[in-house]
Design a protein around this motif. Structure first.
Motif, PDB file in Angstrom:
ATOM      1  N   ALA A  18      72.529  30.718  21.355  1.00 24.90           N
ATOM      2  CA  ALA A  18      71.565  31.438  20.544  1.00 24.90           C
ATOM      3  C   ALA A  18      72.220  32.348  19.527  1.00 24.90           C
ATOM      4  CB  ALA A  18      70.641  32.245  21.434  1.00 24.90           C
ATOM      5  N   SER A  33      65.631  32.372  15.673  1.00 22.27           N
ATOM      6  CA  SER A  33      65.418  31.633  16.911  1.00 22.27           C
ATOM      7  C   SER A  33      64.002  31.099  16.946  1.00 22.27           C
ATOM      8  CB  SER A  33      65.651  32.525  18.138  1.00 22.27           C
ATOM      9  OG  SER A  33      66.992  32.947  18.211  1.00 22.27           O
ATOM     10  N   VAL A  53      67.700  29.148  27.251  1.00 20.91           N
ATOM     11  CA  VAL A  53      67.888  28.564  25.925  1.00 20.91           C
ATOM     12  C   VAL A  53      68.083  27.067  26.070  1.00 20.91           C
ATOM     13  CG1 VAL A  53      69.437  28.411  23.959  1.00 20.91           C
ATOM     14  CG2 VAL A  53      68.769  30.626  24.846  1.00 20.91           C
TER      15      VAL A  53
END
Length: 935
Positions: A18, A33, A53
């Motif tokens: 991320a 994101s 994630v």
């Protein structure tokens, strides 16, 4: 222990996929994101530290998955593409997985917090993250701005606050709920899955069992393990083999550990060495069964006390128990008066007069020579050849290898024989060195002198595992004494007023004079948190403030750490939708707007019961989420509060890249495999079966209607249609109408013409009608094939007669003629000679031959004769041409008249054949009757 930094702007890393995130919520990096929940994805700036994630080679950007369940058909298309990608990988934040390494994705995917508590340094689950699982050591101080609690879990704080739900911003709680410093102390994190709540000594796990703290044991962790004592189950002192343990124990050592215990080397009366060998006490040796130091040595015998005592002087070996001498030393002879004694030899000189050598000398062959100074009498010049030891000296048995078997030695002030290492004591009666009692390693007689007796002997040392009490070696100290910790061997008397004590003479376990022992002291009444039991003040269970017994479910009142009293138990919390009211000491329900609360009213909520509300200053208000987002279930915050949506293109915030499938619905491609569940397939199969059954029922109903229509057409053609009125239909509808007997149609033709003709109907069916075609007789009409008018008359099936050649069960018989009911069984046909054609019986002038033929034929053949009565022919003569008698004429007239009446009645009334046989006929009195049989 949970501990988080209080720095508000600490930097942290979310995930390697991320990119870097800044802890300060007001600042964002250029990285963006995509944040998703099941069914909705948004793209924006975020610094969340929770969730998982999702990354894949097929995705234009990584996706942050918030808690929820994701399946094969989860919307939108972008999320579906990432979940179903073959290269999909998943990285999780602390607490959301048991492993921190990347792993493949398997659907359905459940992104949820593991059982425990996750805390975050910033609001809205941002900042440095820390996770505490359900365990007994999840306690300590922590500082957090937001936190997540797993489902069916509660966190207990030392302030008495119970947390059940996730809190996105601690500052939005009521001021009375959280201290201003926001420094909290965690008491425990527990699951609610245990059917019986755990005590303070354990924690309820997600599996529904109690995980006990060190030292605690039991299904609810309600007691101390062996070797642990006190309310906190502390461990007993080191080197203590037995202590006063248990929840109510003092921890005082009752028995210390012993090194080189005799039992460790299979040694009964000796000391185990480091090499595993046993050094036996004086007077003991190895037994024949292999047990070391378990039998008395040479020159000793086992007495009634279980000790090895020395044999009498001059006796080399003696019997156990009695001490009877078995063998004497050389030159000694056994006494005839006392079998335990051996008489020493007489010493003489070589003088011609035969003079005896005096005591202190012996005969050396040439004269009397002086004995050793240690001997009173002897057989040689050395101390080992003494017969009787001198004054102040005692015989020390040397064993079987010695010539004399003993030597004379001196003693110390305690009577211990010289060279015995304290294991032998002088016996003034035997003038020998006696062995110490069993279990004693050393012994002596205090103030030993020539007047001392062996009964005054006392042990001064004991074998390992035994303690010394009043000069004897015993297994444990008797009542009123305690094991002195200075040597861990000697039992010392307790001081007054102690009845029993431990560790010291003044630490009382029980008291005398009707007093109660409490924490080592003697009192007249028990203090708080204790109760009287067995002469002592026993402490309550650590869960109780006051109690009626030692058990954890015998509480009378509760401490602040576990304030709720329920069924004799003190528990830390009420139900989730209730709080503990200190004023009443009872659990009170929260406001309806609260999922959990810290007090009464709508302003003390800890979480909201409605998914459309969020918490603001302890009150649940309408969420009003921005950007068309909603409140994320389980997090208590709008998705727009967790993700900062970007500004319009060209502004300072910059434009976001365009991602396809961010809002489009999921399109699941069809494959060869069925995506239906088993229950869906079962429902479809049952539906198809129902449709087929319904079609068959409709088809059957249609066929029945068609048959009914065909029957109606037939009935109209035959002129027998039965038109029911509305009254008859109403009666039949409610079951009041009685159905007529079913009839079948039967056409009866001329008997001669009926011969050989096939019947066109089923004679066994009783569900159709029979119609008899009856000829109407016309006078003067005759021909070989007369044409007769036929009238159709319904006839019951029971009256139907079948051709004798086809069914014998309907043949006419006497029973049939009388009752009108056909036979049920088939008759046996009788063999005949020159049988005529079936169904025809010759009639005419020869009555005798006619009667013989009738008697020779079976009933089935004879039935054709009765059928011939229906033909208008001349009746046969019954008497072979002779003039008939009046009776015969009467019978012929009756047969002729009744035959015609039968046919007419059968045609007009449908009466059953043969009924005329049963009709009474009055013939008058016997005098005036025309019946010749009554004349």
């Amino acid at each position: 222990m949970v501990h988080l930094s209080s720095a508000a702007a600490a930097l942290f890393v979310l995930f390697s996929n991320a990119g870097a995130m800044v802890a300060a919520q007001s600042q964002f990096t250029s990285d963006v994101s995509v944040v998703c929940v099941a069914g909705q994805c948004v793209e924006g700036f975020t610094n969340l530290s929770m969730g998982a994630v999702l990354s894949s080679n097929d995705l234009p950007s990584s996706i942050l998955l918030l808690p929820g369940q994701y399946a094969q058909d989860t919307n939108p298309q972008l999320l579906h593409q990432g979940l179903t990608s073959s290269s999909a990988k998943l990285n999780t934040s602390p607490g959301f997985s048991n492993s921190t390494t990347s792993s493949s994705v398997s659907l359905p995917l459940d992104v949820s917090l593991q059982p425990g508590l996750a805390t975050y340094a910033g609001a809205n689950y941002t900042g440095e993250a820390s996770f505490s699982a359900l365990s007994s050591n999840s306690t300590g101080q922590f500082s957090a701005e937001s936190l997540i609690i797993s489902s069916n879990t509660f966190a207990s704080l030392s302030s008495g606050l119970i947390l059940w739900d996730s809190i996105p911003d601690m500052s939005q709680l009521a001021a009375s709920a959280i201290p201003s410093s926001n420094n909290l102390t965690l008491s425990s994190i527990q699951s609610t899955s245990c059917s019986t709540p755990c005590t303070s000594g354990g924690v309820c796990t997600a599996q529904g069992t109690c995980s006990c703290k060190p030292g605690f044991t039991g299904a609810s962790c309600e007691s101390c393990s062996s070797g642990f004592f006190g309310p906190s189950c502390s461990q007993c002192p080191a080197g203590c083999a037995q202590c006063d343990d248990g929840l109510t124990g003092s921890g005082r050592c009752l028995q210390f550990e012993v090194a080189n215990n005799a039992t460790s080397c299979n040694c009964q009366n000796g000391v185990c060495g480091t090499n595993g060998q046993c050094a036996c006490n004086p007077g003991w040796t190895n037994a024949s069964n292999g047990t070391q130091c378990a039998a008395c040595a040479q020159g000793f015998f086992l007495d009634s006390n279980g000790d090895c005592s020395v044999c009498s002087q001059g006796c080399a070996s003696c019997a156990d128990s009695s001490g009877t001498c078995l063998t004497c030393n050389p030159s000694f002879t056994q006494s005839p008066n006392d079998r335990t004694q051996c008489i020493p030899p007489t010493t003489t000189t070589t003088t011609p007069s035969g003079q005896l050598c005096p005591d202190g000398s012996f005969n050396n062959g040439t004269g009397c020579a002086a004995c050793s100074p240690l001997c009173q009498t002897c057989t040689g010049p050395t101390s080992a050849e003494c017969v009787i030891c001198g004054a102040g000296r005692y015989a020390l048995t040397l064993g079987a290898n010695s010539t004399s078997g003993s030597t004379c030695v001196q003693t110390d002030a305690n009577g211990v024989c010289e060279g015995s290492n304290g294991g032998l004591v002088a016996d003034n009666n035997k003038r020998e060195c006696e062995a110490c009692p069993a279990r004693c390693t050393t012994c002596g007689i205090s103030g030993f002198n020539v007047a001392s007796t062996i009964d005054q002997l006392q042990c001064t040392g004991c074998l390992a595992g035994f303690v010394l009490s009043q000069g004897k070696c015993v297994e444990s100290c008797p009542a009123g004494t305690f094991l002195n910790p200075s040597d861990n061997v000697t039992c010392t008397a307790c001081s007054s007023p102690c009845g029993t004590c431990a560790g010291s003479a003044t630490f009382c376990l029980t008291c005398s004079n009707n007093q109660l022992a409490s924490s080592g002291s003697c009192v007249t009444s028990c203090p708080a948190s204790t109760f009287s039991s067995g002469g002592a003040c026993v402490s309550c269970h650590s869960d109780c403030a006051t109690c009626s017994g030692t058990s954890f479910n015998q509480c009378s009142s509760c401490p602040p750490s576990r304030p709720v009293l329920a069924n004799g138990r003190c528990v830390p919390t009420c139900a989730k939708n209730a709080f503990f009211d200190t004023a009443t000491g009872q659990c009170q329900n929260c406001d309806s707007s609260c999922s959990s609360c810290s007090g009464a009213g709508p302003g003390n909520c800890l979480a909201c019961s409605s998914t459309s509300n969020v918490l603001r200053s302890g009150t649940c208000t309408q969420a009003q989420c921005a950007g068309g987002t909603s409140v994320v279930q389980g997090l208590g915050a709008c998705l727009s509060d967790l993700v900062v949506l970007p500004a319009a293109s060209g502004t300072a915030a910059g434009a976001l890249p365009t991602l396809t499938g961010l809002t489009s619905p999921t399109v699941v491609e069809k494959s060869g495999k069925s995506n239906l569940e088993w229950w869906q397939i079962l429902l479809m199969a049952l539906g198809c079966a129902f449709i087929v059954l319904l079609a068959l029922m409709c088809l059957r109903r249609r066929m029945r209607k068609k048959r009914a229509q065909a029957t109606l057409v037939f009935a109209r053609t035959k002129g027998i249609e039965n038109r029911m009125g509305w009254r008859a239909r109403l009666k039949r509808l409610f079951g009041f109408g009685s159905k007529k007997k079913d009839e079948v149609e039967l056409a009866v033709f001329d008997p001669e013409a009926a011969y050989g003709r096939e019947k066109a109907f089923d004679t066994h069916s009783r569900h159709s009608q029979i119609f008899m075609d009856v000829k109407s007789s016309r006078s003067g009409a005759s021909s070989s094939k007369p044409k007769s008018k036929v009238s159709r008359v319904p006839v019951p099936v029971s009256d139907m007669y079948i051709d004798a050649n086809r069914m014998s069960t309907s043949d006419a018989s006497f029973y049939t003629e009388v009752t009108g009911v056909p036979r049920r069984g088939r008759e046996v046909r009788q063999p005949v000679r020159d049988a005529p054609r079936p169904g025809v019986v010759p009639i005419g002038r020869h009555a005798r031959s006619q009667r013989e033929a009738a008697s020779r034929y079976s009933s089935s053949s004879y039935s054709s004769f009765t059928s011939s009565l229906d033909r208008p022919e001349t009746l046969p003569d019954l008497d072979d041409g002779k003039t008939p008698t009046p009776a015969q004429e009467y019978m012929r007239s009756l047969q002729s008249s009744r035959r015609d009446q039968d046919l007419i009645s059968l045609a007009s009334h449908g009466s059953r054949r043969g009924e005329y046989w049963l009709k009474p006929s009055h013939t008058g009195s016997s005098s005036g009757s025309r019946n010749p049989f009554r004349q």
